[in-house]
Design a protein around this motif. Sequence first.
Motif, PDB file in Angstrom:
ATOM      1  N   ARG A  27      77.419  13.514 -17.224  1.00 40.19           N
ATOM      2  CA  ARG A  27      78.116  14.698 -16.703  1.00 40.19           C
ATOM      3  C   ARG A  27      79.621  14.483 -16.658  1.00 40.19           C
ATOM      4  O   ARG A  27      80.390  15.410 -16.903  1.00 40.19           O
ATOM      5  CB  ARG A  27      77.546  15.075 -15.343  1.00 40.19           C
ATOM      6  N   SER A  28      80.060  13.250 -16.373  1.00 37.56           N
ATOM      7  CA  SER A  28      81.502  12.973 -16.347  1.00 37.56           C
ATOM      8  C   SER A  28      82.119  13.104 -17.741  1.00 37.56           C
ATOM      9  O   SER A  28      83.323  13.319 -17.868  1.00 37.56           O
ATOM     10  CB  SER A  28      81.779  11.585 -15.764  1.00 37.56           C
ATOM     11  N   LEU A  29      81.293  12.973 -18.773  1.00 39.39           N
ATOM     12  CA  LEU A  29      81.756  13.152 -20.154  1.00 39.39           C
ATOM     13  C   LEU A  29      81.629  14.603 -20.617  1.00 39.39           C
ATOM     14  O   LEU A  29      81.882  14.913 -21.774  1.00 39.39           O
ATOM     15  CB  LEU A  29      80.949  12.245 -21.092  1.00 39.39           C
ATOM     16  N   GLY A  30      81.200  15.477 -19.714  1.00 36.23           N
ATOM     17  CA  GLY A  30      81.039  16.887 -20.064  1.00 36.23           C
ATOM     18  C   GLY A  30      79.714  17.206 -20.727  1.00 36.23           C
ATOM     19  O   GLY A  30      79.559  18.256 -21.340  1.00 36.23           O
ATOM     20  N   LEU A  31      78.759  16.299 -20.605  1.00 39.31           N
ATOM     21  CA  LEU A  31      77.443  16.493 -21.223  1.00 39.31           C
ATOM     22  C   LEU A  31      76.455  16.929 -20.159  1.00 39.31           C
ATOM     23  O   LEU A  31      76.233  16.218 -19.182  1.00 39.31           O
ATOM     24  CB  LEU A  31      76.978  15.191 -21.883  1.00 39.31           C
ATOM     25  N   GLY A  32      75.870  18.095 -20.339  1.00 38.98           N
ATOM     26  CA  GLY A  32      74.967  18.602 -19.323  1.00 38.98           C
ATOM     27  C   GLY A  32      73.606  19.035 -19.825  1.00 38.98           C
ATOM     28  O   GLY A  32      72.731  19.357 -19.032  1.00 38.98           O
ATOM     29  N   ARG A  33      73.415  19.031 -21.124  1.00 36.19           N
ATOM     30  CA  ARG A  33      72.114  19.466 -21.677  1.00 36.19           C
ATOM     31  C   ARG A  33      71.177  18.267 -21.720  1.00 36.19           C
ATOM     32  O   ARG A  33      70.910  17.691 -22.771  1.00 36.19           O
ATOM     33  CB  ARG A  33      72.326  20.079 -23.060  1.00 36.19           C
ATOM     34  N   ILE A  34      70.700  17.889 -20.543  1.00 35.36           N
ATOM     35  CA  ILE A  34      69.936  16.656 -20.348  1.00 35.36           C
ATOM     36  C   ILE A  34      68.508  17.009 -19.958  1.00 35.36           C
ATOM     37  O   ILE A  34      68.282  17.932 -19.179  1.00 35.36           O
ATOM     38  CB  ILE A  34      70.577  15.822 -19.212  1.00 35.36           C
ATOM     39  N   ARG A  35      67.560  16.257 -20.480  1.00 35.79           N
ATOM     40  CA  ARG A  35      66.166  16.397 -20.054  1.00 35.79           C
ATOM     41  C   ARG A  35      65.583  15.009 -19.805  1.00 35.79           C
ATOM     42  O   ARG A  35      65.711  14.116 -20.635  1.00 35.79           O
ATOM     43  CB  ARG A  35      65.316  17.109 -21.083  1.00 35.79           C
ATOM     44  N   VAL A  36      64.929  14.872 -18.674  1.00 36.83           N
ATOM     45  CA  VAL A  36      64.248  13.637 -18.315  1.00 36.83           C
ATOM     46  C   VAL A  36      62.758  13.856 -18.498  1.00 36.83           C
ATOM     47  O   VAL A  36      62.206  14.841 -17.991  1.00 36.83           O
ATOM     48  CB  VAL A  36      64.544  13.233 -16.858  1.00 36.83           C
ATOM     49  N   TYR A  37      62.122  12.960 -19.221  1.00 38.88           N
ATOM     50  CA  TYR A  37      60.669  12.958 -19.306  1.00 38.88           C
ATOM     51  C   TYR A  37      60.179  11.984 -18.242  1.00 38.88           C
ATOM     52  O   TYR A  37      60.401  10.783 -18.336  1.00 38.88           O
ATOM     53  CB  TYR A  37      60.196  12.601 -20.718  1.00 38.88           C
ATOM     54  N   ALA A  38      59.576  12.554 -17.217  1.00 33.19           N
ATOM     55  CA  ALA A  38      59.188  11.806 -16.029  1.00 33.19           C
ATOM     56  C   ALA A  38      57.841  11.128 -16.233  1.00 33.19           C
ATOM     57  O   ALA A  38      56.860  11.786 -16.578  1.00 33.19           O
ATOM     58  CB  ALA A  38      59.139  12.738 -14.826  1.00 33.19           C
ATOM     59  N   LEU A  39      57.821   9.833 -15.968  1.00 34.56           N
ATOM     60  CA  LEU A  39      56.608   9.049 -16.134  1.00 34.56           C
ATOM     61  C   LEU A  39      55.739   9.055 -14.885  1.00 34.56           C
ATOM     62  O   LEU A  39      54.646   8.477 -14.897  1.00 34.56           O
ATOM     63  CB  LEU A  39      56.959   7.616 -16.530  1.00 34.56           C
TER      64      LEU A  39
END
Length: 149
Positions: A27-39
């Motif tokens: 987010r500090s790099l301006g990247l917000g299109r994140i998805r976590v695959y939760a185990l």
Amino acid sequence: MPSVPRIVTFSSEAFLPVLDLWIAGLRSLGLGRIRVYALDEATLAWCGDRGVDACPCPWGGGLTDLWLARLEIFRRLLADGEEFIHSDADVIWVRNPLEEGSAAALGDDLVFSQGTYWPPDIHRRQGFVLCCGWFWVRPTGAARAFFRA
């Protein structure tokens, strides 16, 4: 830039402190299109509490099962026409790869960081290995064939 790739990672409850730092760094790099695959359910709930896009990743608990589950998710993303960057949650991003002069300038279907020497049989045969800790995939026929193989 024609599209903004989704950045995906896989995490379990044991890695939540690392995941928290990883998301903050992106987010500090301006990247917000994140998805976590939760185990696990704890990770899914943690992401939900923080407004982080998350999906369950069912797996049998073993390393082989995890690799197979990850491959299936990568295949599904490509089948859906999704461009994505996979990053382990312990990868430190020092700059935004979507900016000019970085990996975004490459038009390749697959962009991998270079591995070290594991697996050794592949390293002996090819002289290099791909690191699966960070890679960028564009949804092309060649990329789909690579992940099918």
